[in-house]
Design a protein around this motif. Structure first.
Motif, PDB file in Angstrom:
ATOM      1  N   LEU A  69       2.009  10.001  -4.671  1.00 22.75           N
ATOM      2  CA  LEU A  69       1.361  11.141  -4.049  1.00 22.75           C
ATOM      3  C   LEU A  69       2.332  11.844  -3.093  1.00 22.75           C
ATOM      4  CD1 LEU A  69      -1.447  12.467  -4.115  1.00 22.75           C
ATOM      5  CD2 LEU A  69      -1.946  11.259  -2.005  1.00 22.75           C
ATOM      6  N   LEU A  70       3.095  11.058  -2.366  1.00 16.86           N
ATOM      7  CA  LEU A  70       4.087  11.649  -1.466  1.00 16.86           C
ATOM      8  C   LEU A  70       5.111  12.453  -2.262  1.00 16.86           C
ATOM      9  CD1 LEU A  70       4.813   8.768   1.088  1.00 16.86           C
ATOM     10  CD2 LEU A  70       3.709  10.954   1.574  1.00 16.86           C
ATOM     11  N   MET A  71       5.521  11.908  -3.412  1.00 11.96           N
ATOM     12  CA  MET A  71       6.478  12.616  -4.265  1.00 11.96           C
ATOM     13  C   MET A  71       5.905  13.978  -4.681  1.00 11.96           C
ATOM     14  SD  MET A  71       9.219  10.874  -4.467  1.00 11.96           S
ATOM     15  CE  MET A  71      10.090  11.721  -5.768  1.00 11.96           C
ATOM     16  N   ALA A  72       4.629  13.932  -5.104  1.00 15.78           N
ATOM     17  CA  ALA A  72       3.988  15.181  -5.531  1.00 15.78           C
ATOM     18  C   ALA A  72       3.879  16.149  -4.352  1.00 15.78           C
ATOM     19  CB  ALA A  72       2.596  14.876  -6.093  1.00 15.78           C
ATOM     20  N   MET A  73       3.540  15.604  -3.167  1.00 17.56           N
ATOM     21  CA  MET A  73       3.403  16.456  -1.985  1.00 17.56           C
ATOM     22  C   MET A  73       4.724  17.128  -1.636  1.00 17.56           C
ATOM     23  SD  MET A  73       1.015  13.956   0.297  1.00 17.56           S
ATOM     24  CE  MET A  73       1.281  14.783   1.850  1.00 17.56           C
ATOM     25  N   SER A  74       5.813  16.353  -1.765  1.00 15.86           N
ATOM     26  CA  SER A  74       7.117  16.921  -1.398  1.00 15.86           C
ATOM     27  C   SER A  74       7.475  18.100  -2.301  1.00 15.86           C
ATOM     28  CB  SER A  74       8.194  15.847  -1.447  1.00 15.86           C
ATOM     29  OG  SER A  74       8.437  15.488  -2.791  1.00 15.86           O
ATOM     30  N   GLN A  75       6.917  18.085  -3.524  1.00 22.86           N
ATOM     31  CA  GLN A  75       7.168  19.194  -4.440  1.00 22.86           C
ATOM     32  C   GLN A  75       6.258  20.385  -4.130  1.00 22.86           C
ATOM     33  OE1 GLN A  75       9.372  18.850  -7.319  1.00 22.86           O
ATOM     34  NE2 GLN A  75      10.008  17.004  -6.231  1.00 22.86           N
ATOM     35  N   GLN A  76       4.987  20.067  -3.822  1.00 23.10           N
ATOM     36  CA  GLN A  76       3.987  21.128  -3.834  1.00 23.10           C
ATOM     37  C   GLN A  76       3.593  21.659  -2.462  1.00 23.10           C
ATOM     38  OE1 GLN A  76       0.998  19.153  -6.140  1.00 23.10           O
ATOM     39  NE2 GLN A  76       2.392  19.020  -7.865  1.00 23.10           N
ATOM     40  N   ILE A  77       3.802  20.872  -1.434  1.00 19.92           N
ATOM     41  CA  ILE A  77       3.393  21.340  -0.117  1.00 19.92           C
ATOM     42  C   ILE A  77       4.633  21.755   0.653  1.00 19.92           C
ATOM     43  CG2 ILE A  77       2.208  20.737   2.017  1.00 19.92           C
ATOM     44  CD1 ILE A  77       0.691  18.670   0.453  1.00 19.92           C
ATOM     45  N   ASP A  78       4.512  22.899   1.273  1.00 19.26           N
ATOM     46  CA  ASP A  78       5.714  23.451   1.879  1.00 19.26           C
ATOM     47  C   ASP A  78       5.864  23.015   3.343  1.00 19.26           C
ATOM     48  OD1 ASP A  78       8.008  24.878   2.025  1.00 19.26           O
ATOM     49  OD2 ASP A  78       6.997  26.746   2.604  1.00 19.26           O
ATOM     50  N   ALA A  85       0.836  -1.201   0.000  1.00 18.64           N
ATOM     51  CA  ALA A  85       0.000   0.000   0.000  1.00 18.64           C
ATOM     52  C   ALA A  85       0.874   1.256   0.000  1.00 18.64           C
ATOM     53  CB  ALA A  85      -0.936  -0.005   1.205  1.00 18.64           C
ATOM     54  N   CYS A  86       2.080   1.139   0.622  1.00 19.45           N
ATOM     55  CA  CYS A  86       2.993   2.290   0.645  1.00 19.45           C
ATOM     56  C   CYS A  86       3.451   2.616  -0.771  1.00 19.45           C
ATOM     57  CB  CYS A  86       4.223   1.983   1.492  1.00 19.45           C
ATOM     58  SG  CYS A  86       3.827   1.564   3.179  1.00 19.45           S
ATOM     59  N   LEU A 146      12.299   4.836  -6.786  1.00 17.83           N
ATOM     60  CA  LEU A 146      11.050   5.589  -6.939  1.00 17.83           C
ATOM     61  C   LEU A 146      11.181   7.058  -6.561  1.00 17.83           C
ATOM     62  CD1 LEU A 146       8.631   2.951  -5.386  1.00 17.83           C
ATOM     63  CD2 LEU A 146       9.013   3.376  -7.805  1.00 17.83           C
ATOM     64  N   GLY A 147      12.328   7.445  -6.039  1.00 23.63           N
ATOM     65  CA  GLY A 147      12.491   8.836  -5.615  1.00 23.63           C
ATOM     66  C   GLY A 147      12.279   8.970  -4.122  1.00 23.63           C
ATOM     67  N   ASN A 148      12.844  10.016  -3.552  1.00 24.78           N
ATOM     68  CA  ASN A 148      12.764  10.182  -2.106  1.00 24.78           C
ATOM     69  C   ASN A 148      11.980  11.443  -1.754  1.00 24.78           C
ATOM     70  OD1 ASN A 148      13.135  10.480   0.596  1.00 24.78           O
ATOM     71  ND2 ASN A 148      15.375  10.305   0.551  1.00 24.78           N
ATOM     72  N   PRO A 149      10.777  11.290  -1.231  1.00 30.59           N
ATOM     73  CA  PRO A 149       9.971  12.462  -0.893  1.00 30.59           C
ATOM     74  C   PRO A 149      10.296  13.005   0.505  1.00 30.59           C
ATOM     75  CG  PRO A 149       8.684  10.478  -0.541  1.00 30.59           C
ATOM     76  CD  PRO A 149      10.038  10.034  -1.006  1.00 30.59           C
TER      77      PRO A 149
END
Lengths: 176, 137, 648
Positions: free
Chosen positions: A84-93, A77-78, A115-118
């Protein structure tokens, strides 16, 4: 008349039951609300994932609003939540701190490199003790913690777009 | 030589006795009785005592440590409730929300018997007296 | 092609079920035999087509037709044939089809064995059953179609939940459903009588036979389920107060009450509305159980797929069927007479007291099962209500029933003098108290709860024995003949009540003297539990038809007698990563030896659980005795004789 009404008792009780069931259909019996909401987040100091000789302390986050995301490489599930976490790390401050729950470091690092590190930091919790303090029972779980170090919100299971837009982002704005 | 062999066998048989998972049977007994009242959160319909889920094992380890620290059963239960809520307790605590749950059975039983008694007495008075004791089996 | 035949048969069955209920009700209200017999034929046709659908699904499993979604999700090529059969009802869609097929089977039986009933009553009966069938067929066709195609077809299926791959699961669901669904007949009898006004002792006699048959199936079905949990779930428990278990237990409790209250209605023409209400309740609880299991409003170990829209449908259906029945009840009830007189202390009163306890017991189970839902729905937090609650609350509620049972066996119909009852039961009481106090001490350790449990069991046994003795002294001929000549219904009652006693003995002793050890064992190590020495001889790898297993080898020896080999397994089914624990059990009259394999702790050592379960088999044996009592009662000539008379 009184005797007549007596025979309606079973029907009335039944109607009440139906009402409860109707309500119950929209509830999730598996979701356990955390008693930690609006309580101080438990303090922890754990080794970092990328450098086990250093530690991460939750006290270092005092004074800022942050998200604590409990995850593991073995948790499917993670993996769903990851984009979404990746996107959040970009967009949410706000910083997202990861807790790598009951995992081995090479496997967790492997996932992050692919997968990238958020996360702004990832602490490890090999024995699951931090998890117990936070009342984690199914990964992923995400906590929103305010400047005073108080838990404001808990997402059980993957963060959904709806939960993000309707709950988490407005709450973050309010807390800042 | 024979004696030596016997001694050796004795030692061997001592060594081969299986050990309990717990180092201390008293701790284990308390863990057992405590964890039978607690719900496993992952599988959700097993007690903590019966579950083999990893979280259940962690929690059992935690409880063992808390017992070793000298905490009482109540303190340990509170420790878990503080983290997971009343949901972990299979025996809900008695409070205002659960009053009906705990008192309901007694109330229902009393109401049931009172209603039966009143109904039987009333219908016995209403009906004409016609009975002779029957020999039915 | 075959799945389409099955699907089409279901549609035809729906049409016929609609015809079955409309023609029957039309015929009954206008008293036209043509319509009534049309309804009857439609009912039989409906059974025929539902059977075809059921067989079609069975064939799809047999031939591993993975172009059918349901088959692909619940079976695969490697699945052994008996589990392909069990897989028919292993998932949601199939178990709903089993439900409906069982209902059709009962309908068919009713059409055959109801020829002695008044024509209009019979038509209303069949019409009511038709209405229920319509609901379930619509549900299947619109939300749970087992014949839905998977395009493109899967090359291999996903397989059946390994927990269900067990011989017990081949029999448990059909038997349980026969019981569950069988209460629909009692329900239909109640509705038909409420509509037509045939509430009389004759009605009670007809209903009693059907209710008893359903109750027998339910008793056996629950016992099977409990036994399955005991050996398959690997923790040695036999009842967990899980939502699904409770869902089957509630109709059983009310069904038991119904059997007893039907006796009062049959004998005394009394408490008719109460009996009707119980008949409605029994089937309502079956439907409620289906709703609870299928909708996912409660969590359960029995991991069925659940779906809120399906839940909503069943809820709506529930509201119509039960709500309608209860309104009909409220309209008709005030006009029903009181019936014959009986004393406040009499067999009738005791039977009704049993009713109070059984219904309250059912209320307790329902309260505990639904309470978390109530609180959650009211936003008052989440709690869990589990075995500690039920064990605390349920036993004190049931205790009066066990005490009354002893008195009831003795009391006379119509009226009993309390002093004479007491003087006759004095000795039974003294004997049971003494035995209950002494026995636990002989078993090794005196425990008050064991003593209390045994007191209830011995009380039932001694009163039954005294009662038997009374009748045998009165009879003539040799002793065996005298017992055989007693009325079947009486024999059945004694047997069923002794079954309750045996059940209590099992529950009490396994609870009081069961032993459990969690061990870390390496090959060659041994441990002494009770008077048994368990030696772990290591593990070997084996393969089953569709799984790989690690088999543990244990040699159990005691001071005398041949050693026993126990081989518990840890199975991994290819499709499912979660390993299954297959316990090894040496069953015995006095005790079970139970070994299950936990996790490997290192390359050599294993976590091992060893249980000694004294008298645990008595639990299920007691249940089978209860069912046996029901079967004996069915053969009471009273029912057949009167039926023939009614026919002529």
């Amino acid at each position: 008349m009184k005797t007549q009404l007596k025979y309606l008792i079973p029907f009335v009780i039944f109607l009440m039951l139906i009402g409860f069931f109707l309500k119950g259909l929209n509830l999730d019996p598996r979701e356990v609300p955390s008693p930690l909401i609006n309580k101080p987040a438990p303090m922890f100091e754990q080794p970092l994932l990328n450098d086990a000789s250093k530690t991460f302390s939750s006290n270092s986050m005092l004074g800022q609003v942050w998200l604590l995301n409990v995850w593991a490489s073995w948790c499917t599930a993670c993996r769903d939540e990851h984009p979404l976490l990746m996107a959040m790390s970009q967009q949410i401050d706000v910083p997202i701190v990861g807790i790598d729950y009951k995992d081995t470091n090479p496997e967790a690092l492997d996932v992050l490199s692919k997968l990238g590190n958020p996360y702004s930091a990832v602490a490890t919790d090999v024995e699951g003790r931090v998890g117990i303090d936070y009342g984690v029972y199914g990964v992923p779980e995400t906590y929103l913690i305010d400047k005073e170090g108080v838990i404001r919100y808990k997402q059980i299971g993957p963060i959904t777009v709806a939960a993000l837009q309707e709950k988490i982002i407005p709450m973050i704005k309010g807390l800042k | 030589m024979k004696r030596l062999l016997a001694l050796f066998l004795l030692l061997l048989s001592l060594a081969l006795n299986a050990e309990s998972i717990a180092s201390d049977p008293l701790v284990e007994a308390r863990l057992k009785s405590l964890s039978q009242e607690l719900r496993c959160l992952v599988c959700q319909n097993q007690t903590l005592a019966d579950s083999t889920a990893p979280l259940a094992e962690d929690l059992r380890r935690e409880i063992r440590e808390l017992i070793a620290k000298g905490m009482t059963d109540e303190e340990i239960t509170n420790y878990l409730v503080a983290r997971y809520g009343d949901f972990v307790r299979y025996r809900p605590p008695f409070k205002s929300q659960t009053a009906l749950l705990w008192l309901g059975p007694t109330v229902m039983l009393i109401i049931g018997f009172v209603v039966l008694w009143v109904t039987l007495r009333r219908r016995n008075k209403t009906l004409p007296n016609d009975y002779e004791v029957a020999d039915e089996i | 092609m075959i799945p389409e035949i099955g699907h089409f048969s279901l549609i035809l069955a729906l049409v016929l079920a609609i015809a079955q209920s409309t023609f029957s009700f039309k015929g009954a209200s206008s008293n036209q035999p043509v319509f009534m017999s049309a309804g009857l034929s439609a009912a039989r046709g409906q059974f025929f087509f539902v059977s075809i659908a059921f067989i079609s699904l069975g064939y799809a499993f047999y031939s591993s037709d993975f172009s059918v979604l349901y088959v692909a999700s619940n079976s695969n090529f490697n699945l052994p044939i008996q589990y392909k059969l069990a897989a028919i009802w292993g998932g949601h869609e199939g178990s709903m089809l089993l439900w409906t097929a069982t209902l059709s089977l009962w309908t068919m039986a009713v059409t055959i064995f109801s020829q002695h009933l008044p024509a209009q009553f019979r038509a209303r009966l069949i019409g009511t059953m038709g209405l229920i069938t319509v609901g379930f067929l619509i549900f299947i066709l619109f939300s749970s179609n087992p014949f839905e195609r998977l395009i493109p077809a899967a090359l291999e299926g996903r397989s059946l939940n390994p927990l269900l791959q067990d011989p017990g699961m081949v029999f448990h669901p059909p038997v349980l459903y026969m019981g569950y669904v069988g209460f629909s007949v009692a329900f239909a009898f109640a509705i038909a009588a409420l509509l037509g006004g045939e509430l009389n002792p004759e009605w009670a006699r007809w209903t009693r036979t059907w209710t008893t048959i359903a109750w027998i199936f339910l008793t056996v079905g629950i016992a099977f389920g409990s036994k399955w949990a005991y050996y398959e779930l690997g923790w040695g428990g036999w009842w967990f107060w899980d939502a699904v278990e409770n869902a089957s237990f509630m109709p059983w409790l009310v069904g038991t009450a119904l059997i007893h209250s039907l006796a009062v209605t049959e004998k005394r023409d009394a408490f008719k509305m109460w009996t009707v209400l119980l008949a409605i309740f029994a089937f309502s609880l079956s439907l409620l159980g289906t709703f609870l299991v299928r909708s996912g409003v409660l969590t359960s170990v029995h991991a069925f797929a659940s779906d809120p829209t399906r839940g909503l449908f069943i809820l709506a259906f529930l509201a119509i069927v039960i709500g309608g029945a209860l309104i009909l009840f409220a309209i008709r009830a005030p006009k029903v007479g009181l019936g014959g007189k009986f004393g406040v202390v009499s067999r009738e009163s005791f039977l009704l007291a049993n009713n109070v306890v059984m219904v309250v017991a059912c209320g307790v189970v329902m309260l505990g099962t639904l309470y978390p839902l109530f609180l959650d729905a009211l936003g008052m937090g989440k709690i869990s209500v589990g075995p500690p609650y039920f064990n605390t609350v349920f036993v004190p509620v049931m205790a009066p029933a066990f005490f009354l049972m002893g008195l009831a066996i003795f009391s006379r119909w119509k009226n009993t003098e309390l002093p004479s009852l007491i003087s006759r039961l004095k000795w039974a009481f003294i004997i049971s108290v003494v035995t209950a106090i002494v026995t636990p001490a002989v078993m090794g350790q005196w425990k008050p709860m064991v003593s209390l449990g045994l007191l209830m069991a011995f009380w039932i046994i001694t009163t039954a024995m005294v009662s038997l003795y009374d009748y045998m002294v009165a009879g003539s001929g040799n002793l065996i003949l005298r017992v055989i000549r007693l009325p079947r219904a009486y024999q059945g009652m004694i047997l069923a009540h002794l079954g309750v006693a045996v059940f209590i003995v099992g529950v009490t002793l396994v609870g009081g003297y069961g032993l459990e050890q969690d061990l870390r064992m390496s090959p060659g190590e041994k441990v002494k539990v009770d008077q048994f020495t368990f030696q772990f001889d290591g593990v070997t790898q084996t393969a089953g038809p569709n799984y790989m297993a690690v088999r543990g080898h244990f040699t159990v020896s005691k001071s005398q007698g041949a050693p026993i080999i126990l081989e518990p397994e840890k199975r991994s089914y290819q499709e499912d990563s979660m390993p299954m624990t297959e316990a090894a059990i040496e069953t015995g009259l006095m005790k079970d030896l139970y070994v299950s394999l936990g996790e490997p702790l290192n390359s050599e050592a294993w976590a091992v659980r060893i249980y000694i379960k004294p008298f645990v088999q008595w639990i299920w044996f007691g249940c089978f005795m209860m069912a046996g009592g029901g079967i004996l009662a069915l053969f009471d000539p009273r029912y057949r004789r009167k039926n023939k008379k009614a026919l002529g």
